[in-house]
Motif scaffolding. Structure first.
Motif, PDB file in Angstrom:
ATOM      1  N   GLN A 114     -40.482 -13.720  20.233  1.00 48.61           N
ATOM      2  CA  GLN A 114     -39.956 -14.292  21.388  1.00 48.61           C
ATOM      3  C   GLN A 114     -40.367 -13.204  22.403  1.00 48.61           C
ATOM      4  O   GLN A 114     -40.839 -11.878  22.238  1.00 48.61           O
ATOM      5  CB  GLN A 114     -38.405 -14.114  21.521  1.00 48.61           C
ATOM      6  CG  GLN A 114     -37.910 -15.134  20.404  1.00 48.61           C
ATOM      7  CD  GLN A 114     -36.311 -14.534  20.434  1.00 48.61           C
ATOM      8  OE1 GLN A 114     -35.585 -14.022  21.328  1.00 48.61           O
ATOM      9  NE2 GLN A 114     -35.462 -15.056  19.113  1.00 48.61           N
ATOM     10  N   HIS A 115     -40.467 -13.753  23.645  1.00 54.55           N
ATOM     11  CA  HIS A 115     -40.583 -12.974  25.023  1.00 54.55           C
ATOM     12  C   HIS A 115     -39.190 -12.652  25.482  1.00 54.55           C
ATOM     13  O   HIS A 115     -38.502 -13.567  25.696  1.00 54.55           O
ATOM     14  CB  HIS A 115     -41.498 -13.716  25.990  1.00 54.55           C
ATOM     15  CG  HIS A 115     -42.924 -13.475  25.615  1.00 54.55           C
ATOM     16  ND1 HIS A 115     -43.733 -12.759  26.370  1.00 54.55           N
ATOM     17  CD2 HIS A 115     -43.635 -14.510  25.034  1.00 54.55           C
ATOM     18  CE1 HIS A 115     -45.084 -13.132  25.617  1.00 54.55           C
ATOM     19  NE2 HIS A 115     -44.804 -14.140  25.058  1.00 54.55           N
ATOM     20  N   VAL A 116     -38.884 -11.371  25.805  1.00 48.85           N
ATOM     21  CA  VAL A 116     -37.595 -11.225  26.100  1.00 48.85           C
ATOM     22  C   VAL A 116     -37.338 -10.323  27.702  1.00 48.85           C
ATOM     23  O   VAL A 116     -38.557  -9.797  27.988  1.00 48.85           O
ATOM     24  CB  VAL A 116     -36.782 -10.101  25.437  1.00 48.85           C
ATOM     25  CG1 VAL A 116     -36.597 -10.849  23.928  1.00 48.85           C
ATOM     26  CG2 VAL A 116     -37.184  -8.843  25.017  1.00 48.85           C
ATOM     27  N   TRP A 117     -36.433 -10.567  28.135  1.00 50.09           N
ATOM     28  CA  TRP A 117     -36.416 -10.205  29.753  1.00 50.09           C
ATOM     29  C   TRP A 117     -37.637 -10.746  30.463  1.00 50.09           C
ATOM     30  O   TRP A 117     -37.987  -9.934  31.386  1.00 50.09           O
ATOM     31  CB  TRP A 117     -36.266  -8.633  29.851  1.00 50.09           C
ATOM     32  CG  TRP A 117     -35.158  -7.975  29.300  1.00 50.09           C
ATOM     33  CD1 TRP A 117     -34.786  -7.305  27.940  1.00 50.09           C
ATOM     34  CD2 TRP A 117     -33.760  -8.100  29.559  1.00 50.09           C
ATOM     35  NE1 TRP A 117     -33.537  -7.065  27.605  1.00 50.09           N
ATOM     36  CE2 TRP A 117     -32.804  -7.517  28.645  1.00 50.09           C
ATOM     37  CE3 TRP A 117     -32.960  -8.603  30.926  1.00 50.09           C
ATOM     38  CZ2 TRP A 117     -31.504  -7.387  28.787  1.00 50.09           C
ATOM     39  CZ3 TRP A 117     -31.767  -8.642  30.850  1.00 50.09           C
ATOM     40  CH2 TRP A 117     -30.826  -8.151  30.274  1.00 50.09           C
ATOM     41  N   VAL A 118     -37.767 -11.938  30.226  1.00 53.44           N
ATOM     42  CA  VAL A 118     -38.854 -12.559  31.154  1.00 53.44           C
ATOM     43  C   VAL A 118     -38.531 -12.766  32.354  1.00 53.44           C
ATOM     44  O   VAL A 118     -39.322 -12.862  33.343  1.00 53.44           O
ATOM     45  CB  VAL A 118     -39.251 -14.018  30.429  1.00 53.44           C
ATOM     46  CG1 VAL A 118     -39.925 -14.814  31.438  1.00 53.44           C
ATOM     47  CG2 VAL A 118     -39.549 -13.960  29.190  1.00 53.44           C
ATOM     48  N   SER A 119     -37.217 -12.615  32.723  1.00 49.97           N
ATOM     49  CA  SER A 119     -36.725 -12.688  34.326  1.00 49.97           C
ATOM     50  C   SER A 119     -37.177 -11.478  35.139  1.00 49.97           C
ATOM     51  O   SER A 119     -37.318 -11.540  36.382  1.00 49.97           O
ATOM     52  CB  SER A 119     -34.775 -12.782  34.593  1.00 49.97           C
ATOM     53  OG  SER A 119     -34.538 -11.235  33.724  1.00 49.97           O
ATOM     54  N   ALA A 120     -37.666 -10.386  34.513  1.00 48.29           N
ATOM     55  CA  ALA A 120     -38.326  -9.087  35.153  1.00 48.29           C
ATOM     56  C   ALA A 120     -39.586  -9.275  35.122  1.00 48.29           C
ATOM     57  O   ALA A 120     -40.563  -8.142  35.473  1.00 48.29           O
ATOM     58  CB  ALA A 120     -37.542  -8.045  34.609  1.00 48.29           C
ATOM     59  N   LYS A 121     -40.282 -10.320  34.336  1.00 44.23           N
ATOM     60  CA  LYS A 121     -41.790 -10.397  34.202  1.00 44.23           C
ATOM     61  C   LYS A 121     -42.460 -10.377  35.779  1.00 44.23           C
ATOM     62  O   LYS A 121     -41.863 -11.022  36.809  1.00 44.23           O
ATOM     63  CB  LYS A 121     -42.169 -11.661  33.564  1.00 44.23           C
ATOM     64  CG  LYS A 121     -43.451 -11.961  33.164  1.00 44.23           C
ATOM     65  CD  LYS A 121     -43.970 -13.262  32.300  1.00 44.23           C
ATOM     66  CE  LYS A 121     -43.794 -14.499  33.486  1.00 44.23           C
ATOM     67  NZ  LYS A 121     -44.751 -14.553  34.214  1.00 44.23           N
ATOM     68  N   GLN A 122     -43.797  -9.738  35.797  1.00 45.27           N
ATOM     69  CA  GLN A 122     -44.588  -9.881  36.584  1.00 45.27           C
ATOM     70  C   GLN A 122     -45.211 -11.308  36.999  1.00 45.27           C
ATOM     71  O   GLN A 122     -45.704 -11.885  36.042  1.00 45.27           O
ATOM     72  CB  GLN A 122     -45.674  -8.805  36.536  1.00 45.27           C
ATOM     73  CG  GLN A 122     -45.359  -7.518  36.380  1.00 45.27           C
ATOM     74  CD  GLN A 122     -44.922  -6.819  37.757  1.00 45.27           C
ATOM     75  OE1 GLN A 122     -43.868  -7.191  38.392  1.00 45.27           O
ATOM     76  NE2 GLN A 122     -45.721  -5.885  38.236  1.00 45.27           N
ATOM     77  N   ASP A 123     -45.066 -11.770  38.238  1.00 45.26           N
ATOM     78  CA  ASP A 123     -45.704 -13.118  38.499  1.00 45.26           C
ATOM     79  C   ASP A 123     -46.937 -13.307  38.018  1.00 45.26           C
ATOM     80  O   ASP A 123     -47.506 -14.335  37.695  1.00 45.26           O
ATOM     81  CB  ASP A 123     -45.337 -13.528  40.295  1.00 45.26           C
ATOM     82  CG  ASP A 123     -43.944 -13.658  40.482  1.00 45.26           C
ATOM     83  OD1 ASP A 123     -43.159 -13.758  39.399  1.00 45.26           O
ATOM     84  OD2 ASP A 123     -43.744 -13.592  41.767  1.00 45.26           O
ATOM     85  N   TRP A 124     -47.790 -12.208  38.243  1.00 46.18           N
ATOM     86  CA  TRP A 124     -49.033 -12.422  37.919  1.00 46.18           C
ATOM     87  C   TRP A 124     -49.680 -12.407  36.347  1.00 46.18           C
ATOM     88  O   TRP A 124     -50.603 -12.505  35.825  1.00 46.18           O
ATOM     89  CB  TRP A 124     -50.076 -11.314  38.660  1.00 46.18           C
ATOM     90  CG  TRP A 124     -49.448 -10.068  38.494  1.00 46.18           C
ATOM     91  CD1 TRP A 124     -48.795  -9.397  39.434  1.00 46.18           C
ATOM     92  CD2 TRP A 124     -49.725  -9.071  37.308  1.00 46.18           C
ATOM     93  NE1 TRP A 124     -48.676  -7.940  38.916  1.00 46.18           N
ATOM     94  CE2 TRP A 124     -48.922  -7.915  37.677  1.00 46.18           C
ATOM     95  CE3 TRP A 124     -50.387  -9.117  36.121  1.00 46.18           C
ATOM     96  CZ2 TRP A 124     -49.009  -6.740  36.620  1.00 46.18           C
ATOM     97  CZ3 TRP A 124     -50.090  -8.016  35.020  1.00 46.18           C
ATOM     98  CH2 TRP A 124     -49.601  -6.927  35.594  1.00 46.18           C
ATOM     99  N   PHE A 125     -48.517 -12.209  35.598  1.00 46.42           N
ATOM    100  CA  PHE A 125     -48.895 -12.089  34.210  1.00 46.42           C
ATOM    101  C   PHE A 125     -48.182 -13.525  33.575  1.00 46.42           C
ATOM    102  O   PHE A 125     -47.068 -13.736  33.651  1.00 46.42           O
ATOM    103  CB  PHE A 125     -47.965 -10.994  33.509  1.00 46.42           C
ATOM    104  CG  PHE A 125     -48.165 -10.887  32.222  1.00 46.42           C
ATOM    105  CD1 PHE A 125     -49.445 -10.033  31.567  1.00 46.42           C
ATOM    106  CD2 PHE A 125     -47.288 -11.213  31.030  1.00 46.42           C
ATOM    107  CE1 PHE A 125     -49.608  -9.983  30.219  1.00 46.42           C
ATOM    108  CE2 PHE A 125     -47.611 -10.991  29.813  1.00 46.42           C
ATOM    109  CZ  PHE A 125     -48.641 -10.462  29.212  1.00 46.42           C
ATOM    110  N   GLU A 126     -49.253 -14.166  33.029  1.00 40.84           N
ATOM    111  CA  GLU A 126     -49.034 -15.535  32.728  1.00 40.84           C
ATOM    112  C   GLU A 126     -48.787 -15.363  31.036  1.00 40.84           C
ATOM    113  O   GLU A 126     -49.689 -14.962  30.226  1.00 40.84           O
ATOM    114  CB  GLU A 126     -50.352 -16.316  32.803  1.00 40.84           C
ATOM    115  CG  GLU A 126     -49.773 -17.801  33.200  1.00 40.84           C
ATOM    116  CD  GLU A 126     -51.121 -18.519  33.560  1.00 40.84           C
ATOM    117  OE1 GLU A 126     -51.521 -19.301  32.886  1.00 40.84           O
ATOM    118  OE2 GLU A 126     -51.685 -17.916  34.537  1.00 40.84           O
TER     119      GLU A 126
END
Ligand SMILES: [Zn+2]
Ligand SMILES: [Zn+2]
Length: 154
Positions: free
Chosen positions: A118-130
């Motif tokens: 899984q990817h976690v804490w995606v709410s904090a992900k950088q917008d430029w990282f896809e």
């Protein structure tokens, strides 16, 4: 002895960048994923970090370390154990789960052991990282298996 695929009871080994710290762990990985939280990104200077949850009682570490304590995404304290020489984070102790250490996958000797779920804490992900690997994305902490849920402090 047969050489089979990694199982939850495979002997795992790894170490820091400079080699001063070495560790083995005999139970794990219990979970593997990518964390996008600010604490992980800033500590590792990376867009996200690959980590594996390991069983703390079976984790053995040799080498000189220091530690750094802060507040994790859940609001509970977390503690980073680092090599006192090169500064690599050896593990992060998650007080939100009993006897669980999060170990950066980059430290493992066997690079094939990391199989992210899984990817976690995606709410904090950088917008430029896809993200386009098709893995489950959690806005907050990981969706845990029953084995890990059983380790929540009561
Ligand atoms: Zn080191
Ligand atoms: Zn994180």
């Amino acid at each position: 002895m047969t050489d089979s695929n990694p199982t939850p009871d495979t002997q795992i080994s790894g170490g820091c960048r400079c080699g001063q710290c070495r560790f083995t762990v005999s139970r794990g990985p219990l979970f593997a994923g990518y964390c996008h939280c600010n604490a992980c990104r800033q500590r590792s200077s990376a867009p996200c970090t690959g980590f594996m949850m390991m069983d703390e009682p079976s984790f053995e570490l040799v080498g000189e370390t220091d530690s750094y304590r802060e507040t994790g995404g859940s609001g509970a304290p977390i503690e980073h154990k680092r090599c006192s020489k090169c500064g690599s984070t050896i593990y992060t102790k998650l007080y939100v789960l009993k006897n669980i250490l999060a170990v950066p996958e980059v430290l493992l000797d066997d690079k094939n052991l990391f199989q992210p779920q899984q990817h976690v804490w995606v709410s904090a992900k950088q917008d430029w990282f896809e993200i386009n690997d098709g893995l489950m994305q959690q806005p907050g902490p990981p969706k845990l298996s029953e084995e890990l849920m059983a380790r929540l402090p009561r």
